[in-house]
Design an enzyme around this catalytic site. Structure first.
Site, mmCIF file in Angstrom:
data_model
loop_
_atom_site.group_PDB
_atom_site.id
_atom_site.type_symbol
_atom_site.label_atom_id
_atom_site.label_comp_id
_atom_site.label_asym_id
_atom_site.label_seq_id
_atom_site.Cartn_x
_atom_site.Cartn_y
_atom_site.Cartn_z
ATOM 1 N N HIS A 76 0.813 -1.215 0.000
ATOM 2 C CA HIS A 76 0.000 0.000 0.000
ATOM 3 C C HIS A 76 0.850 1.270 0.000
ATOM 4 O O HIS A 76 1.897 1.349 0.622
ATOM 5 C CB HIS A 76 -0.936 0.009 1.205
ATOM 6 C CG HIS A 76 -0.212 -0.067 2.527
ATOM 7 N ND1 HIS A 76 0.216 1.044 3.209
ATOM 8 C CD2 HIS A 76 0.159 -1.131 3.276
ATOM 9 C CE1 HIS A 76 0.818 0.668 4.330
ATOM 10 N NE2 HIS A 76 0.797 -0.643 4.390
ATOM 11 N N ASP A 77 0.390 2.252 -0.756
ATOM 12 C CA ASP A 77 0.958 3.604 -0.780
ATOM 13 C C ASP A 77 2.355 3.682 -1.388
ATOM 14 O O ASP A 77 3.040 4.683 -1.229
ATOM 15 C CB ASP A 77 0.977 4.215 0.635
ATOM 16 C CG ASP A 77 -0.396 4.232 1.273
ATOM 17 O OD1 ASP A 77 -1.265 4.979 0.784
ATOM 18 O OD2 ASP A 77 -0.632 3.478 2.237
ATOM 19 N N GLY B 11 5.129 -0.994 2.765
ATOM 20 C CA GLY B 11 4.268 0.152 2.523
ATOM 21 C C GLY B 11 5.032 1.460 2.418
ATOM 22 O O GLY B 11 6.080 1.639 3.023
#
Length: 261
Positions: A121-122, A139
Site C-alpha cells: 500500500h501507498d 508500505g
C-alpha cells in the site's frame, strides 16, 4: 470489440476499453478501469478502485487491487493507479493506498514486475522500474525511474530508492538508497555506484566522474554527513546530475541514508 473469454467474470460497473483482452477465469471488479490494448491472461483478479493504463499486460494468478495488508486499513476509499505498457508477471500482488499514505498506490510506465513481486500500500514507482522475482516492497516505499530491485530482496516501509539505483539480490534494504547507488547484503550497505546502469543509459562521462567525486566526498570519514553535504553542495552547485544526489540526501526522510561499511 472487446475480447472477453466466456469463463471470465466482469462485474457490473467495470470500464473496459473495446480493444482490451480478458482471458479465461479472470475476475474484474465493478470499480476497475482497463485502458486500450490491455491484456489479462488467464486467472487474473483485478479488484478495488483500480485503473490500468494502455498496453499493460498481466499474467496468470496476479492479484491486483485487493485491500491492503495493513491492520490500520478501515475500508477507506483508496485507489491503485497503474500506468502504460507495464508487464506484471505471474503471482504478483499489488495493493491500493491507505489513509495513512495519501490513499493511492501508483506505478508508472514501462515497468517490469517479475514473478511473485509484491508492491504494498501507498508505494510510488516511477517509470522503467524492474522488480525481479520475489522482490518485496513494504508500505510507502518510493522507487524512482530505472531503479532495479534484485530477486528475493525486501525493502523496508518508507524507504526511498533513487533513480538508476541497483539493489542486489537477496538484500534487506532498511535505509534510503541514493540515485545511481548500488547496495547489497542481508542488511544492505552501499557498495558503490551503478556504473553499468549509468553507461547503459548514456550518462555523459563528465557526469559519471562528478558522481564518483560526490560519492567519495559524501561518504568520507571526515566530519558529519551534514557537514559533508554542505561541502558537496558548494563544490557541485553547477552540476545537475550531482545535485540530484545532493537533493536526495538533503530531504528530511523518516529513514537514514544507506551508507558504505
Amino acid at each position: 470489440m472487446v475480447s472477453i473469454h466466456p469463463t471470465a467474470i466482469i462485474e457490473d460497473g467495470a470500464k473496459i476499453h473495446k480493444t482490451a483482452q480478458i482471458g479465461p477465469y479472470c475476475v474484474v471488479g465493478p470499480k476497475v478501469s482497463l485502458a486500450a490494448n490491455m491484456i489479462l491472461h488467464s486467472h487474473v483478479v483485478v479488484a478495488g478502485n483500480t485503473t490500468i493504463g494502455e498496453g499493460t499486460e498481466i499474467f496468470p494468478f496476479a492479484s491486483i487491487g485487493h485491500q491492503p495488508q495493513d491492520l490500520k486499513f478501515d475500508g477507506e476509499k483508496s485507489e491503485l493507479v497503474i500506468g502504460k505498457n507495464n508487464k506484471i508477471r505471474e503471482h504478483v500482488t499489488i495493493n491500493p493506498g491507505t489513509s495513512g499514505g495519501g490513499l493511492v498506490t501508483r506505478i508508472g510506465d514501462n515497468c517490469l514486475l517479475m514473478m511473485s513481486a509484491h508492491v504494498a500500500h501507498d508505494c510510488i514507482l516511477g517509470n522503467n522500474v524492474i522488480l525481479v522475482n520475489n522482490a518485496t516492497l513494504g508500505g510507502h516505499v518510493e522507487v524512482d525511474d530505472f531503479a532495479i530491485i534484485g530477486g528475493l530482496s525486501a525493502v523496508h516501509q518508507f524507504v526511498r530508492i533513487g533513480r538508476n539505483a541497483m539493489i542486489g539480490g537477496m538484500s534487506g534494504v532498511e535505509n534510503d538508497v541514493i540515485p545511481f547507488g548500488m547496495v547489497m547484503g542481508e542488511r544492505a550497505r552501499l557498495s558503490g555506484l551503478n556504473l553499468v546502469g549509468m553507461k547503459r543509459h548514456g550518462l555523459p562521462r563528465e557526469d559519471i566522474s562528478s558522481l564518483q567525486s560526490v560519492f567519495k566526498d559524501l561518504f568520507s570519514d571526515e566530519g558529519t554527513l551534514s557537514e559533508r553535504l554542505d561541502t558537496v553542495k558548494k563544490k557541485f552547485s553547477d552540476n545537475e546530475t550531482a545535485k540530484e544526489v545532493i537533493d536526495f540526501v538533503a530531504v528530511d526522510s523518516s529513514r537514514a541514508i544507506c551508507q558504505p561499511k
